[in-house]
Design a protein around this motif. Structure first.
Motif, PDB file in Angstrom:
ATOM      1  N   TYR A  88       0.859  -1.187   0.000  1.00  0.00           N
ATOM      2  CA  TYR A  88       0.000   0.000   0.000  1.00  0.00           C
ATOM      3  C   TYR A  88       0.891   1.231   0.000  1.00  0.00           C
ATOM      4  CZ  TYR A  88      -3.473   3.419   1.672  1.00  0.00           C
ATOM      5  OH  TYR A  88      -4.289   4.512   1.815  1.00  0.00           O
ATOM      6  N   LEU A  89       0.646   2.146  -0.955  1.00  0.00           N
ATOM      7  CA  LEU A  89       1.413   3.382  -1.044  1.00  0.00           C
ATOM      8  C   LEU A  89       0.711   4.465  -0.234  1.00  0.00           C
ATOM      9  CD1 LEU A  89       3.849   3.014  -2.929  1.00  0.00           C
ATOM     10  CD2 LEU A  89       1.912   1.760  -3.869  1.00  0.00           C
ATOM     11  N   SER A  90       1.410   5.031   0.744  1.00  0.00           N
ATOM     12  CA  SER A  90       0.827   6.118   1.530  1.00  0.00           C
ATOM     13  C   SER A  90       1.920   6.880   2.260  1.00  0.00           C
ATOM     14  CB  SER A  90      -0.180   5.576   2.555  1.00  0.00           C
ATOM     15  OG  SER A  90       0.422   5.439   3.833  1.00  0.00           O
ATOM     16  N   PRO A  91       1.649   8.135   2.641  1.00  0.00           N
ATOM     17  CA  PRO A  91       2.653   8.917   3.375  1.00  0.00           C
ATOM     18  C   PRO A  91       2.999   8.304   4.739  1.00  0.00           C
ATOM     19  CG  PRO A  91       0.924  10.344   2.518  1.00  0.00           C
ATOM     20  CD  PRO A  91       0.448   8.931   2.348  1.00  0.00           C
ATOM     21  N   GLN A  92       2.170   7.375   5.236  1.00  0.00           N
ATOM     22  CA  GLN A  92       2.436   6.732   6.529  1.00  0.00           C
ATOM     23  C   GLN A  92       3.408   5.563   6.413  1.00  0.00           C
ATOM     24  OE1 GLN A  92      -0.977   7.581   5.629  1.00  0.00           O
ATOM     25  NE2 GLN A  92      -0.409   9.433   6.718  1.00  0.00           N
ATOM     26  N   GLU A 132       3.678  -1.240   3.810  1.00  0.00           N
ATOM     27  CA  GLU A 132       3.226   0.107   3.456  1.00  0.00           C
ATOM     28  C   GLU A 132       4.464   0.953   3.192  1.00  0.00           C
ATOM     29  OE1 GLU A 132       0.182   1.355   6.148  1.00  0.00           O
ATOM     30  OE2 GLU A 132       0.052   3.385   5.328  1.00  0.00           O
ATOM     31  N   TRP A 133       4.496   1.627   2.035  1.00  0.00           N
ATOM     32  CA  TRP A 133       5.668   2.424   1.631  1.00  0.00           C
ATOM     33  C   TRP A 133       5.253   3.847   1.272  1.00  0.00           C
ATOM     34  CZ3 TRP A 133      10.855   0.687   1.027  1.00  0.00           C
ATOM     35  CH2 TRP A 133      11.059  -0.685   1.219  1.00  0.00           C
ATOM     36  N   SER A 134       6.124   4.806   1.580  1.00  0.00           N
ATOM     37  CA  SER A 134       5.951   6.214   1.198  1.00  0.00           C
ATOM     38  C   SER A 134       7.070   6.617   0.251  1.00  0.00           C
ATOM     39  CB  SER A 134       6.012   7.099   2.446  1.00  0.00           C
ATOM     40  OG  SER A 134       6.168   8.459   2.079  1.00  0.00           O
ATOM     41  N   ILE A 135       6.767   7.472  -0.727  1.00  0.00           N
ATOM     42  CA  ILE A 135       7.840   7.971  -1.609  1.00  0.00           C
ATOM     43  C   ILE A 135       8.378   9.308  -1.129  1.00  0.00           C
ATOM     44  CG2 ILE A 135       7.009   6.695  -3.623  1.00  0.00           C
ATOM     45  CD1 ILE A 135       6.267   9.592  -4.750  1.00  0.00           C
ATOM     46  N   GLY A 136       7.936   9.818   0.003  1.00  0.00           N
ATOM     47  CA  GLY A 136       8.497  11.064   0.517  1.00  0.00           C
ATOM     48  C   GLY A 136       7.524  11.778   1.427  1.00  0.00           C
ATOM     49  N   ASP A 137       8.040  12.759   2.164  1.00  0.00           N
ATOM     50  CA  ASP A 137       7.231  13.457   3.164  1.00  0.00           C
ATOM     51  C   ASP A 137       6.454  14.607   2.552  1.00  0.00           C
ATOM     52  OD1 ASP A 137       8.053  11.698   5.104  1.00  0.00           O
ATOM     53  OD2 ASP A 137       9.706  12.980   5.795  1.00  0.00           O
ATOM     54  N   TYR A 138       5.485  14.251   1.724  1.00  0.00           N
ATOM     55  CA  TYR A 138       4.554  15.190   1.108  1.00  0.00           C
ATOM     56  C   TYR A 138       3.332  14.379   0.740  1.00  0.00           C
ATOM     57  CZ  TYR A 138       7.340  12.997  -2.488  1.00  0.00           C
ATOM     58  OH  TYR A 138       8.023  12.068  -3.214  1.00  0.00           O
ATOM     59  N   VAL A 139       2.214  15.057   0.503  1.00  0.00           N
ATOM     60  CA  VAL A 139       0.950  14.344   0.254  1.00  0.00           C
ATOM     61  C   VAL A 139       0.538  14.504  -1.204  1.00  0.00           C
ATOM     62  CG1 VAL A 139      -1.473  14.130   0.918  1.00  0.00           C
ATOM     63  CG2 VAL A 139       0.242  14.717   2.649  1.00  0.00           C
ATOM     64  N   LEU A 140       0.385  13.383  -1.900  1.00  0.00           N
ATOM     65  CA  LEU A 140      -0.138  13.365  -3.257  1.00  0.00           C
ATOM     66  C   LEU A 140      -1.640  13.132  -3.196  1.00  0.00           C
ATOM     67  CD1 LEU A 140       2.583  11.004  -4.790  1.00  0.00           C
ATOM     68  CD2 LEU A 140       2.542  13.508  -4.842  1.00  0.00           C
ATOM     69  N   SER A 141      -2.325  13.413  -4.311  1.00  0.00           N
ATOM     70  CA  SER A 141      -3.788  13.247  -4.321  1.00  0.00           C
ATOM     71  C   SER A 141      -4.193  11.809  -4.618  1.00  0.00           C
ATOM     72  CB  SER A 141      -4.419  14.208  -5.327  1.00  0.00           C
ATOM     73  OG  SER A 141      -3.788  14.099  -6.569  1.00  0.00           O
ATOM     74  N   GLY A 142      -3.215  10.933  -4.859  1.00  0.00           N
ATOM     75  CA  GLY A 142      -3.516   9.518  -5.055  1.00  0.00           C
ATOM     76  C   GLY A 142      -2.229   8.726  -5.067  1.00  0.00           C
ATOM     77  N   GLY A 143      -2.338   7.417  -4.904  1.00  0.00           N
ATOM     78  CA  GLY A 143      -1.152   6.578  -4.849  1.00  0.00           C
ATOM     79  C   GLY A 143      -0.581   6.208  -6.209  1.00  0.00           C
ATOM     80  N   LEU A 145       0.847   7.941  -8.776  1.00  0.00           N
ATOM     81  CA  LEU A 145       2.177   8.460  -9.110  1.00  0.00           C
ATOM     82  C   LEU A 145       3.239   7.820  -8.222  1.00  0.00           C
ATOM     83  CD1 LEU A 145       1.356  12.210  -9.796  1.00  0.00           C
ATOM     84  CD2 LEU A 145       2.211  10.531 -11.442  1.00  0.00           C
ATOM     85  N   ALA A 146       2.902   7.575  -6.953  1.00  0.00           N
ATOM     86  CA  ALA A 146       3.837   6.899  -6.050  1.00  0.00           C
ATOM     87  C   ALA A 146       4.127   5.477  -6.541  1.00  0.00           C
ATOM     88  CB  ALA A 146       3.276   6.873  -4.630  1.00  0.00           C
ATOM     89  N   ALA A 147       3.076   4.763  -6.977  1.00  0.00           N
ATOM     90  CA  ALA A 147       3.265   3.404  -7.502  1.00  0.00           C
ATOM     91  C   ALA A 147       4.159   3.437  -8.739  1.00  0.00           C
ATOM     92  CB  ALA A 147       1.916   2.774  -7.829  1.00  0.00           C
TER      93      ALA A 147
END
Ligand code: ADE
Length: 241
Positions: A88-92, A132-143, A145-147
């Protein structure tokens, strides 16, 4: 050793960006990487194809419902090699690094869950998600782009994906340092010349210059990285100069 990735997303068309272009697109074409998508909307049963609902406890935004996600994950599991890691991609999540990408690139199959809205029902994460993985300390509007960041970064570590087999090893971060500067023709641009050493043909001198540039830039721009990395004798000497 193909890596099979299935993405759970409400916007599967976005993944044309990695499937159809550049290094990742070539990896797909050469059969080194497969990227499929499962849309949770396809697993709704109501007239409005509802995938989200209001949060218990109130507050702004919507939360992704468990049922469509669970069924999309089940189909994704059936469409990749057995034993897939569900991510799961999320800032957490755990911060993604080059070392993390190498861990992920070593897995035979991945299911990437890209959330929208405020996120997904926590019980779906508890029951279906392995990491659960984050691509950085900022919030995107969906996962999504992170995926795609994750797919791009790991695919270029797969054997045979980069034309030059040394390319990934010579990367910035492969040794925990920033990359050195690069130059190509013309030899003079505006009032700026290419550094003499790069025209010298002295490969040992060029290697040492590049290492020194990497160390200097890392010292100036990212001192935090230098504190983490174990420097060799040569690197310590160049850093001291
Ligand atoms: N989804 C939204 N923001 C994200 C982030 N920073 N990393 C991973 N997934 C995300």
């Amino acid at each position: 050793s193909v890596v099979e990735i299935s993405v759970i997303s409400l916007f599967p068309e976005m993944f044309a960006a990695v499937r159809d272009y550049g290094v990742t697109g070539r990896a797909v074409q050469n059969g080194l990487l497969s990227i499929t998508c499962c849309n949770p909307r396809d697993f709704t049963t109501d007239r409005h194809q509802t995938v989200d609902d209001r949060p218990y406890g109130g507050g702004p935004g919507m939360v992704m419902k468990t049922e469509p996600l669970q069924q999309a994950i089940a189909l994704a599991k059936a469409s990749v090699a057995p034993g897939a890691t569900v991510i799961y991609l999320s800032p957490q999540g755990r911060p993604l690094t080059q070392a993390g990408l190498a861990e992920l690139a070593a897995k035979p199959s991945l299911i990437l869950l890209a959330g929208r809205y405020e996120g997904v029902d926590e019980r779906l994460i508890d029951s279906e998600v392995d990491e659960e993985w984050s691509i950085g300390d900022y919030v995107l509007s969906g996962g999504e782009l992170a995926a795609m960041v994750m797919i791009d970064g790991l695919s270029r570590l797969l054997p045979g994906v980069l034309g030059h087999h040394l390319s990934a090893e010579q990367d910035s971060f492969a040794e925990g340092l920033l990359d050195c500067p690069h130059y190509t023709r013309p030899e003079h641009y505006r009032d700026m010349a290419v550094p003499d050493v790069l025209l010298s043909g002295n490969h040992e001198a060029i290697r040492r210059w590049r290492l020194k540039q990497s160390l200097g830039r890392t010292w100036l721009r990212r001192r935090d990285l230098l504190e983490k990395v174990e420097l060799g004798d040569e690197q310590n000497k160049l850093l001291a100069e």
